[in-house]
Design a protein around this motif. Structure first.
Motif, short mmCIF file in Angstrom:
data_model
loop_
_atom_site.label_atom_id
_atom_site.label_comp_id
_atom_site.label_asym_id
_atom_site.label_seq_id
_atom_site.Cartn_x
_atom_site.Cartn_y
_atom_site.Cartn_z
N SER A 45 -9.39 -0.26 7.00
CA SER A 45 -8.55 -1.26 7.56
C SER A 45 -7.89 -0.78 8.88
N TYR A 46 -7.20 0.44 8.57
CA TYR A 46 -6.28 0.79 9.73
C TYR A 46 -6.59 2.65 9.48
N PRO A 47 -6.16 3.27 10.44
CA PRO A 47 -6.15 4.99 10.16
C PRO A 47 -5.13 5.35 8.97
N GLY A 48 -5.65 6.07 8.06
CA GLY A 48 -5.06 6.25 6.98
C GLY A 48 -5.03 5.27 5.69
N ALA A 49 -5.49 3.99 5.95
CA ALA A 49 -5.74 2.93 4.99
C ALA A 49 -6.52 3.59 3.87
N ASP A 50 -6.25 2.76 2.51
CA ASP A 50 -6.93 3.08 1.37
C ASP A 50 -7.88 1.88 1.12
N GLY A 51 -7.73 0.71 2.02
CA GLY A 51 -8.59 -0.54 2.04
C GLY A 51 -9.55 -0.44 3.06
N ILE A 52 -10.61 -1.42 2.88
CA ILE A 52 -11.60 -1.46 3.94
C ILE A 52 -11.67 -2.55 4.58
N SER A 53 -12.13 -2.68 5.78
CA SER A 53 -12.28 -4.11 6.43
C SER A 53 -13.74 -4.40 6.94
N LEU A 54 -14.32 -5.57 6.89
CA LEU A 54 -15.49 -6.04 7.22
C LEU A 54 -15.72 -6.20 8.89
N ARG A 55 -16.75 -5.57 9.77
CA ARG A 55 -16.49 -5.51 11.02
C ARG A 55 -17.90 -5.66 11.32
N PRO A 56 -18.36 -6.13 12.56
CA PRO A 56 -19.68 -6.22 13.06
C PRO A 56 -20.22 -4.78 13.50
#
Length: 262
Positions: A45-56
């Protein structure tokens, strides 16, 4: 960071020298075909995040005549070669880094706005199966920092039927970039309970990327990749990463491709 600025200055100087090395290549009038891929990808989701985001996940390459479609690593920035000299190629590199908000992290940290990154790349093919590439990009707004990626890829392929690539990656960033995502100012430390931390510029991460492209029949195919990065040095020691994030950064994507022209 002085060393990174020196490296980026040398990188830009190399681009200029290569660009002025001679006249442009002759016009190629052979028919062009272009493969376009589109699908989803999951990224931190951002540098260093432990979560993920959906992007194209977008993949576009083109070639003329019966030439095989060129190899492009799935994690390299958008761009195109403006000059090719034998096994050397140079051109612009455009990237994008999403925003980070206090809500994303779960703590009262300063917002880092979404950032467009502009710069250039230099690549060299040691052989038909081994390619080296370096990029330097500057944040326009958002983190406003300087980031550089260096990597190499081993490429195995059967024309345009299938292609597999794998190789190491190293990421560097200057103090401004690391401040935006990994530092904790004294006032922020008071508000969050995190210890104050000043992240210096330098090495950010090391990892590996693998990609696979497969022709399915007719004009259709698939493109996919998986990537792993491990934060190191100051980014890995950041209290933000230690409490709210992860040193392990994983990405992956899958796209359906269609080839036009030819």
């Amino acid at each position: 960071m002085t060393a990174l600025r020196l490296c980026s200055s040398a990188f830009v100087a190399t681009l200029v020298l290569l660009a002025s090395a001679g006249a442009a290549e002759a016009q190629d009038d052979r028919p062009r075909r272009t493969r376009v891929g589109l699908g989803p990808q999951l990224v931190p989701s951002y540098p260093g995040a432990d979560g993920i985001s959906l992007r194209p996940f977008v993949d576009v390459v083109s070639a003329r005549g019966t030439d095989s479609l060129p190899f492009e690593a799935p994690d390299e920035s958008a761009g195109f070669a403006v000059l090719t000299r034998g096994r050397f190629a140079i051109g612009p590199a455009l990237g994008f880094e999403g925003s980070r908000t206090a809500r994303d992290v779960g703590a009262a940290l300063p917002k880092v706005g979404a950032t467009f990154e502009a710069g250039g790349f230099l690549q060299y093919a040691l052989t038909d199966m081994i390619r080296l590439r370096g990029e330097v990009r500057k944040g326009l707004g958002g983190h406003k920092g300087l980031i550089a990626n260096v990597g190499g890829d081993y490429v195995a392929r059967k024309g345009d039927d299938w292609l597999f690539s794998i190789g190491p990656r190293v990421t560097f960033a200057d103090g401004r970039y690391h401040d935006a995502f990994f530092s904790v100012a004294p006032a922020v430390a008071v508000a969050t309970g995190l210890r104050a931390f000043d992240a210096k510029g330098g090495l950010q991460a090391a990892g590996i990327t693998a990609g696979f492209v497969r022709h399915l029949g007719g004009r259709w195919g698939v493109s996919s990749y998986a990537k792993y990065d491990r934060l190191v040095d100051d980014p890995a020691r950041s209290p933000i990463v230690r409490r709210y994030g992860s040193r392990n950064q994983v990405s992956g994507g899958l796209a359906l491709t269609y080839t036009f022209g030819g």
